[in-house]
Design a protein around this motif. Structure first.
Motif, PDB file in Angstrom:
ATOM      1  N   GLU A  23       0.263  -1.203  -0.048  1.00 24.80           N
ATOM      2  CA  GLU A  23      -0.304  -0.133  -0.028  1.00 24.80           C
ATOM      3  C   GLU A  23       1.444   1.507  -0.109  1.00 24.80           C
ATOM      4  N   VAL A  24       1.991   0.781   0.817  1.00 23.12           N
ATOM      5  CA  VAL A  24       2.810   2.248   1.001  1.00 23.12           C
ATOM      6  C   VAL A  24       3.693   2.652  -0.125  1.00 23.12           C
ATOM      7  N   LEU A  25       4.005   1.408  -1.120  1.00 22.22           N
ATOM      8  CA  LEU A  25       4.702   1.627  -2.141  1.00 22.22           C
ATOM      9  C   LEU A  25       3.617   1.985  -3.453  1.00 22.22           C
ATOM     10  N   ALA A  26       2.338   1.854  -3.125  1.00 21.56           N
ATOM     11  CA  ALA A  26       1.130   1.836  -4.734  1.00 21.56           C
ATOM     12  C   ALA A  26       1.780   3.392  -4.187  1.00 21.56           C
ATOM     13  N   GLU A  27       1.018   3.267  -3.280  1.00 21.13           N
ATOM     14  CA  GLU A  27       0.898   5.667  -2.462  1.00 21.13           C
ATOM     15  C   GLU A  27       1.603   6.624  -2.869  1.00 21.13           C
ATOM     16  N   TYR A  28       2.694   6.380  -3.205  1.00 26.80           N
ATOM     17  CA  TYR A  28       4.269   6.943  -3.723  1.00 26.80           C
ATOM     18  C   TYR A  28       4.365   6.551  -4.673  1.00 26.80           C
ATOM     19  N   ASP A  29       4.094   5.565  -5.355  1.00 22.82           N
ATOM     20  CA  ASP A  29       4.624   5.232  -6.633  1.00 22.82           C
ATOM     21  C   ASP A  29       6.262   5.245  -6.583  1.00 22.82           C
ATOM     22  N   ILE A  30       6.599   4.783  -5.842  1.00 21.42           N
ATOM     23  CA  ILE A  30       7.868   4.094  -6.000  1.00 21.42           C
ATOM     24  C   ILE A  30       7.804   2.175  -5.470  1.00 21.42           C
ATOM     25  N   ASP A  31       9.289   1.677  -5.254  1.00 25.04           N
ATOM     26  CA  ASP A  31       9.538   0.634  -5.467  1.00 25.04           C
ATOM     27  C   ASP A  31      10.592   0.608  -4.198  1.00 25.04           C
ATOM     28  N   ARG A  32      10.464  -0.785  -3.309  1.00 27.22           N
ATOM     29  CA  ARG A  32      11.050  -0.912  -2.300  1.00 27.22           C
ATOM     30  C   ARG A  32      11.867  -0.260  -2.137  1.00 27.22           C
ATOM     31  N   THR A  33      13.543  -0.357  -3.201  1.00 25.04           N
ATOM     32  CA  THR A  33      14.052  -0.054  -3.045  1.00 25.04           C
ATOM     33  C   THR A  33      14.779   1.663  -3.456  1.00 25.04           C
ATOM     34  N   ASP A  34      13.348   2.276  -3.285  1.00 26.04           N
ATOM     35  CA  ASP A  34      13.855   3.714  -3.795  1.00 26.04           C
ATOM     36  C   ASP A  34      13.204   4.377  -1.862  1.00 26.04           C
ATOM     37  N   LEU A  35      12.994   3.425  -1.091  1.00 28.29           N
ATOM     38  CA  LEU A  35      13.041   4.141   0.450  1.00 28.29           C
ATOM     39  C   LEU A  35      14.283   3.838   0.781  1.00 28.29           C
ATOM     40  N   PRO A  36      14.209   5.267   1.602  1.00 30.48           N
ATOM     41  CA  PRO A  36      15.320   5.521   2.650  1.00 30.48           C
ATOM     42  C   PRO A  36      15.872   4.415   2.942  1.00 30.48           C
ATOM     43  N   LYS A  37      17.363   4.392   3.520  1.00 29.76           N
ATOM     44  CA  LYS A  37      17.956   2.869   4.306  1.00 29.76           C
ATOM     45  C   LYS A  37      17.869   3.223   5.804  1.00 29.76           C
ATOM     46  N   ILE A  38      17.468   1.806   6.812  1.00 28.68           N
ATOM     47  CA  ILE A  38      18.358   2.172   7.761  1.00 28.68           C
ATOM     48  C   ILE A  38      19.298   0.904   8.156  1.00 28.68           C
ATOM     49  N   GLU A  39      20.583   0.752   9.145  1.00 29.78           N
ATOM     50  CA  GLU A  39      21.355   0.416   8.728  1.00 29.78           C
ATOM     51  C   GLU A  39      20.160  -1.069  10.342  1.00 29.78           C
ATOM     52  N   ARG A  40      20.904  -2.160   9.867  1.00 24.09           N
ATOM     53  CA  ARG A  40      19.748  -3.861  10.762  1.00 24.09           C
ATOM     54  C   ARG A  40      20.246  -3.614  11.876  1.00 24.09           C
ATOM     55  N   ARG A  41      21.550  -3.261  12.926  1.00 25.02           N
ATOM     56  CA  ARG A  41      21.968  -2.627  13.653  1.00 25.02           C
ATOM     57  C   ARG A  41      22.039  -1.111  13.969  1.00 25.02           C
ATOM     58  N   ASP A  42      20.940  -0.643  13.899  1.00 25.54           N
ATOM     59  CA  ASP A  42      20.471   0.586  14.412  1.00 25.54           C
ATOM     60  C   ASP A  42      19.341  -0.170  15.848  1.00 25.54           C
ATOM     61  N   ALA A  43      20.166   0.845  17.407  1.00 29.37           N
ATOM     62  CA  ALA A  43      19.680   0.830  17.890  1.00 29.37           C
ATOM     63  C   ALA A  43      18.040   0.875  18.048  1.00 29.37           C
ATOM     64  N   ALA A  44      17.574   1.710  17.564  1.00 34.82           N
ATOM     65  CA  ALA A  44      15.649   2.120  17.658  1.00 34.82           C
ATOM     66  C   ALA A  44      15.510   0.439  16.820  1.00 34.82           C
ATOM     67  N   LEU A  45      15.772  -0.212  15.828  1.00 28.40           N
ATOM     68  CA  LEU A  45      15.106  -0.587  15.330  1.00 28.40           C
ATOM     69  C   LEU A  45      14.353  -1.809  16.683  1.00 28.40           C
ATOM     70  N   PRO A  46      13.055  -2.923  15.933  1.00 26.10           N
ATOM     71  CA  PRO A  46      12.898  -3.601  16.723  1.00 26.10           C
ATOM     72  C   PRO A  46      13.810  -4.795  16.508  1.00 26.10           C
ATOM     73  N   GLU A  47      13.475  -6.356  17.540  1.00 26.02           N
ATOM     74  CA  GLU A  47      13.882  -6.881  17.220  1.00 26.02           C
ATOM     75  C   GLU A  47      13.796  -7.883  16.224  1.00 26.02           C
ATOM     76  N   GLU A  48      12.381  -7.625  16.144  1.00 22.01           N
ATOM     77  CA  GLU A  48      11.795  -8.613  14.610  1.00 22.01           C
ATOM     78  C   GLU A  48      12.172  -8.115  13.364  1.00 22.01           C
TER      79      GLU A  48
END
Length: 75
Positions: A23-48
């Motif tokens: 839904e988000v990708l369709a709303e903004y007419d973008i691909d997943r890889t067009d989204l800004p990135k966040i690294e997996r090791r970022d402490a703010a990310l949920p464990e899952e």
């Protein structure tokens, strides 16, 4: 050790399910890889959160009450 993700200054981070991602990708007419990135090791990310997931971040905003942004989790 301190759990940074629970600190009151860290905005809410949540992993989106595939239906919501589409839904988000369709709303903004973008691909997943067009989204800004966040690294997996970022402490703010949920464990899952895993590489390839899309995370919704909800921040307080002085102009719109709340601002919602999306990030793609990368290695």
């Amino acid at each position: 050790m301190v759990d940074v993700s629970q600190h009151n200054l860290v905005p809410e981070h949540s992993v989106l399910d595939e239906e919501d991602v589409e839904e988000v990708l369709a709303e903004y007419d973008i691909d997943r890889t067009d989204l800004p990135k966040i690294e997996r090791r970022d402490a703010a990310l949920p464990e899952e959160a895993g590489v390839g997931d899309v995370v919704e971040i909800v921040r307080d905003s002085r102009t719109t009450d709340r601002a919602v942004v999306y990030r793609l989790v990368v290695e």
